[in-house]
Motif scaffolding. Structure first.
Motif: not given
Ligand code: HSE
Length: 458
Positions: A403-418
């Protein structure tokens, strides 16, 4: 002027609309069709509630059997809904050699093949334009206007309730339950709104369109169905960021070169540039891709009293014209009396257009491709712990399944938790995606089952 007698069974929203049109548009209908459409009976268990219609004496009755058994009735219009009494009345009416019109998509999806057989055996017509897309003439378009085409695909927004809910969430941030309540108040939703929200109403309609498009028996059992109840405002917002709208689509594709067809209903991301992405509120639309015409799109009110009643009247008019044509043929030749008996047992003689769009002998059982075998692009949203190496594990699993990925985005930043991680894949096989997601969900860093929405990027 020749008179055609009509009996309506069920005087609810659509039944009242059909009665109103028959009474109020009598002159227009006569001048267009050339016969007088006489509303002989309207049968409903409740004859007390005022429908705002002035019926002639003896028209509004509580006993549907009186209408079905009256030899003077030519056309029975079933608008009771449901799959029990409605089915019995339809079958009885056909056996009594009455033409039948219905808007009952759930009934056709489940019992359409046997009902069509009964109609053919009795030499009468069975018409159901109002069962799909309200006033949009989609059945007529496929069966008649596109007669010289192989249909490549049908892509439709076929449920006004779901489209209304998705539009309200997307444009106004309205909560799901409130949007559903409004759709119910406006009269779009089925008696059981589960059928709308979980995609079954769209599937009933898709089963009908798929049959008439490819010359196959109606098959509801094998249509993959997912509704909109799990769509979150977060996914609608992410979709917008990627340039997509989320719509509940009914999709049918011609894969006859491989001996099957695709037929599926699910929330789908489509590019915002597509006309279907701009079909909002309770409106319906369908795009039919065919080999000679290319793309044709129909747009219109998919629910509501008068739009649906208008579609019922188009069926009544077609049948009235068929009856006239047989009458004319009968009077033209004495020999016809012999032929007429023959024609009564042959649907193509009695009704101009075959009920399922193909001559009965040419209708086949064609398998519907299992959802696991389809190939499309995917939106995947994961809740992932924000640790070094998590993303590479996820992409590694996807990569190992091709499975080839077209784009990835991480939304935000957190030390603890998803944090939400959103990915768009290139085209992939569904079963590979499902297996990969199972594996991804088993990682310690992934606390919830990933959300997946299919993308149709035409
Ligand atoms: N419940 C259906 C809809 C009505 O919402 O579209 C028309 O079939």
């Amino acid at each position: 002027m020749r008179q055609i007698n009509i009996a309506i069974l069920g005087c609810g929203v659509v039944g009242s609309g059909v009665a109103k049109l028959l009474i109020e548009k009598q002159q227009l209908l006569e001048s267009r069709i050339g016969v007088s459409l006489n509303l002989k009976y309207v049968a409903d268990l409740d004859t007390k509630t005022d429908r705002g219609i002035k019926f002639k004496d003896g028209v509004f009755i509580s006993d549907a059997n009186k209408a079905i058994n009256d030899p003077d009735v030519d056309i029975v219009v079933e608008l009771i809904g449901g799959k029990t009494i409605a089915k019995d009345f339809i079958v009885k009416a056909l056996q009594n050699a009455k033409h039948v019109v219905t808007a009952n998509k759930a009934l056709i999806a489940s019992y359409g093949n046997t009902i069509v057989k009964t109609a053919i055996e009795n030499g009468v017509d069975f018409a159901f334009e109002a069962s799909v897309g309200g006033c949009m003439p989609v059945i007529k378009s496929i069966r008649e206007s596109l007669v010289a085409n192989h249909i490549n695909s049908i892509t439709g927004i076929l449920n006004g309730t779901c489209n209304y809910i998705l539009t309200k969430i997307s444009q106004e941030g309205c909560p799901f339950d409130l949007a559903l309540k409004e759709a119910q108040n406006r009269g779009y939703a089925e008696a059981d709104p589960f059928l709308d929200v979980e995609g079954h109403d769209s599937a009933h309609k898709l089963a009908i369109l798929t049959a008439i498009a490819y010359g196959m028996e109606i098959n509801i059992e094998d249509i993959h169905v997912e509704g909109i109840s799990k769509i979150t405002p977060m996914d609608i917002e992410f979709a917008k960021e990627f340039g997509y709208a989320i719509k509940l689509l009914a999709i049918s594709k011609n894969c006859l070169d491989k001996g099957s067809v695709e037929a599926r209903v699910h929330p789908t991301m489509i590019p915002i540039a597509l006309p279907l992405a701009h079909v909002n509120g309770s409106m319906n639309a369908v795009t039919i891709n065919a080999d000679a015409t290319g793309e044709t799109m129909l747009y219109g009110a998919g629910a509501g009293m008068m739009p649906t009643a208008s579609a019922v009247l188009s069926d009544i008019a077609d049948i009235a014209r068929n009856i006239m044509a047989v009458d004319i043929a009968d009077t033209k030749s004495a020999v016809m009396s012999e032929n007429r008996i023959n024609m009564a047992s042959n649907i193509s003689g009695r009704t101009r257009v075959p009920i399922l769009g193909f001559q009965a002998k040419n209708i086949r059982k064609i398998p519907i491709l299992p959802i696991t075998d389809i190939s499309t692009c995917y939106y995947i949203r994961l809740a992932a712990e924000d640790h070094p190496g998590v993303l590479s594990k996820i992409t590694g699993i996807l990569g190992s399944r091709g499975i080839s990925i077209q784009s990835v985005h991480q939304k935000g930043r957190r030390e603890n938790g998803p944090v939400p991680v959103v990915m768009i894949t290139h085209r992939a096989i569904e079963k590979d995606v499902q297996l990969a997601l199972k594996e991804i969900a088993s990682l310690d860093a992934i606390p919830e089952m990933p959300v997946v929405i299919r993308i149709e990027d035409y």
